[in-house]
Design an enzyme around this catalytic site. Structure first.
Site, short mmCIF file in Angstrom:
data_model
loop_
_atom_site.label_atom_id
_atom_site.label_comp_id
_atom_site.label_asym_id
_atom_site.label_seq_id
_atom_site.Cartn_x
_atom_site.Cartn_y
_atom_site.Cartn_z
N LYS A 172 5.40 9.64 8.35
CA LYS A 172 5.15 9.03 9.64
C LYS A 172 6.33 9.52 10.63
CE LYS A 172 2.98 4.78 7.70
NZ LYS A 172 1.46 4.68 8.55
N ASP A 203 9.41 2.73 -1.03
CA ASP A 203 8.50 3.52 -0.15
C ASP A 203 8.81 3.19 1.48
OD1 ASP A 203 4.75 3.44 0.01
OD2 ASP A 203 6.32 4.15 1.30
N TYR A 256 1.10 -1.17 -0.04
CA TYR A 256 0.08 0.01 0.02
C TYR A 256 1.03 1.26 -0.07
CZ TYR A 256 -3.25 3.55 1.68
OH TYR A 256 -3.79 4.81 2.03
P1 KE4 Z 1 -0.51 8.37 4.45
O1 KE4 Z 1 -0.94 9.04 3.23
O2 KE4 Z 1 -1.66 7.69 5.08
O3 KE4 Z 1 0.43 9.50 5.44
O4 KE4 Z 1 0.75 7.46 3.94
C1 KE4 Z 1 0.22 6.30 3.02
C2 KE4 Z 1 1.18 5.24 3.04
C3 KE4 Z 1 2.25 5.38 2.09
N1 KE4 Z 1 2.98 4.16 2.30
C4 KE4 Z 1 3.00 3.46 3.10
C5 KE4 Z 1 4.08 2.09 3.10
C6 KE4 Z 1 2.26 3.38 4.22
O5 KE4 Z 1 2.03 2.24 5.13
C7 KE4 Z 1 1.12 4.32 4.14
C8 KE4 Z 1 0.11 4.24 5.21
N2 KE4 Z 1 0.01 3.28 6.27
C9 KE4 Z 1 -1.16 2.96 6.61
C10 KE4 Z 1 -1.21 1.96 7.83
N3 KE4 Z 1 -1.12 0.93 7.08
C11 KE4 Z 1 -2.03 4.30 7.57
C12 KE4 Z 1 -2.98 4.13 8.29
C13 KE4 Z 1 -4.16 4.66 7.63
O6 KE4 Z 1 -4.45 4.39 6.48
O7 KE4 Z 1 -5.19 5.04 8.54
#
Ligand code: KE4
Length: 426
Positions: A265, A237, A142
């Site tokens: 993060k 990523d 993701y």
């Molecule tokens: P954000 O747009 O949520 O800040 O980041 C997206 C993203 C991109 N790449 C990786 C490897 C990620 O894990 C994420 C976001 N992770 C999720 C948890 N699996 C965020 C939690 C959520 O979606 O509420």
């Protein structure tokens, strides 16, 4: 859970699904989400006064624990001076220097406001740099919710992507090729025909979005070698793994130099920050230096920069990752033993202080094998642990995280609760 229930009901009438991000709604585990009042160190406190040892840590950012006094103090002082200027500040230089020092594969870095923005922008830059349109991602990875990334493996030889969400036009999805993680032959087959159309490969070097799936020895190295020979931009990523699996992320952990890296993060210390960067010849494509447009009102804002700088300053101190490693291995040993003694088949995987317990007896090496885990049993385990004051990620397919604030006492309480919970779900 009374007040949480009332609040969830109210939220449901105002916000889609009652939450501002889907996974928080507890849909994968059933029941209602607990509404959080505050956090301190390794714990969060819900609106009904219950306290939990927290292994979600806002999905990774809070590696120092909740409300770290030095981070809070720094944010307070910065806020007294103002919250955002829409103009450059010295803070952006300071955080950029810290990030570039920690990630030598990057010559330049651009701050944005989320991981989604980071990956979306990095892909646009890779397309602008190569003049090619297609991208390769891997099943289960993701990278945020940009249209071209909400795509699942299509049928047919070149596995053209098909939308993984309504609202994503087929025309976008067809430029995304989705391949199985840890399968280098599938990758070789696609690029030998398609390489001249492929701008980039984007990958989570450790897949935290199907739990915690480690790269097979040689997988990342071969990806690096082949992308280099075909002029394909390799994007790591590291939104989740950056400053998590080591101070230098998974690329330091596995000693691989990607062409571009996405972060998020932890570098925001709990405030909204994403970042993307890479080799100078690629990053010189980014506006206003180059023709590829990308912008953001609050990009590099002083509060988020301040929280990130303080967080990285503390993480860069001697012994920090050794302490995280000790605690994570204590947790791994405890949970593995607890499941075994209770007679429940689980597989535990870990990269630094991110981890996952799968309810399966088969090795988990990719998305299909992760999906074999018993999600019904995981859901019961999740609720049993919540009842005992342990807050796990509300989905079998999410990673758990440790912070510097987690104590041996916390781990001990967690392992004892896990043993009772494993017995309960047996
Ligand atoms: P954000 O747009 O949520 O800040 O980041 C997206 C993203 C991109 N790449 C990786 C490897 C990620 O894990 C994420 C976001 N992770 C999720 C948890 N699996 C965020 C939690 C959520 O979606 O509420």
């Amino acid at each position: 859970m009374r007040k949480s229930k009332i609040l969830f009901k109210k939220a449901f009438n105002l916000i889609p699904g009652g939450v501002n991000s889907p996974v928080r709604a507890f849909r994968a585990v059933g029941g209602n989400p607990v509404f959080i009042e505050s956090g301190k160190g390794s714990r969060i406190y819900d609106v009904d006064g219950n306290s939990y040892i927290d292994y979600v840590l806002s999905w990774g950012p809070l590696i120092l624990g909740h409300a770290h006094p030095q981070v809070i103090k720094a944010i307070q002082l910065a806020a007294l001076k103002g919250t955002s200027y829409g103009a450059p500040t010295p803070l952006e230089i300071e955080l950029a220097e810290m990030v570039l020092n920690a990630y030598p594969s990057m010559d330049k870095v651009r701050m944005v406001n989320s991981g989604t923005e980071a990956t979306m922008s990095a892909i646009r830059v890779a397309r602008g740099f190569t003049g090619r349109d297609k991208i390769i991602k891997f099943e289960g990875c993701y990278h945020g919710h940009a249209d071209g990334l909400l795509v699942k493996a299509g049928s047919g030889a070149t596995t053209f992507g098909i939308p993984d969400s309504p609202g994503v036009p087929k025309s976008y999805a067809k430029n995304t090729i989705t391949l199985p993680f840890n399968n280098i032959n599938a990758f070789k087959n696609v690029i030998q025909n398609e390489w001249k159309n492929i701008a980039c490969v984007i990958i989570e070097p450790v897949v935290g979005n199907i739990g915690c799936v480690l790269p097979k020895p040689g997988f990342l190295e071969t990806l690096r070698k082949l992308t280099l020979s075909y002029g394909i931009v390799l994007i790591f990523d590291e939104v989740m793994t950056g400053f998590r699996v080591s101070y230098g992320g998974a690329q330091a952990f596995y000693n691989i130099k990607p062409d571009m890296t996405c972060l998020g993060k932890i570098i925001g210390g709990g405030l909204p920050v994403g970042a993307y960067g890479g080799k100078k010849e690629i990053m010189s494509m980014v506006s206003p230096e180059g023709p590829v447009y990308q912008a953001g009102t609050l990009s590099g804002n002083p509060l988020a920069m301040t929280a990130g700088i303080m967080t990285l300053k503390i993480l860069s101190r001697k012994g920090v990752y050794e302490k995280l490693e000790r605690m994570a291995s204590l947790l791994e040993e405890g949970l593995t033993d607890a499941a075994k003694t209770a007679g429940v088949k689980t597989k535990f995987y870990r990269a630094g202080s991110m981890f996952c317990t799968y309810f399966t007896e088969k090795e988990v090496i990719d998305y299909p094998t992760a999906k074999l885990s018993d999600t019904a049993r995981f859901s019961k385990f999740f609720s049993a642990m919540l009842k005992r004051g342990i807050y796990l990620a509300p989905s079998q397919f999410e990673a758990g995280f440790l912070s510097l604030a987690h104590s041996v006492k916390d781990i001990d309480k967690t392992v004892k609760a896990a043993y009772k919970s494993f017995l309960e779900v047996k």
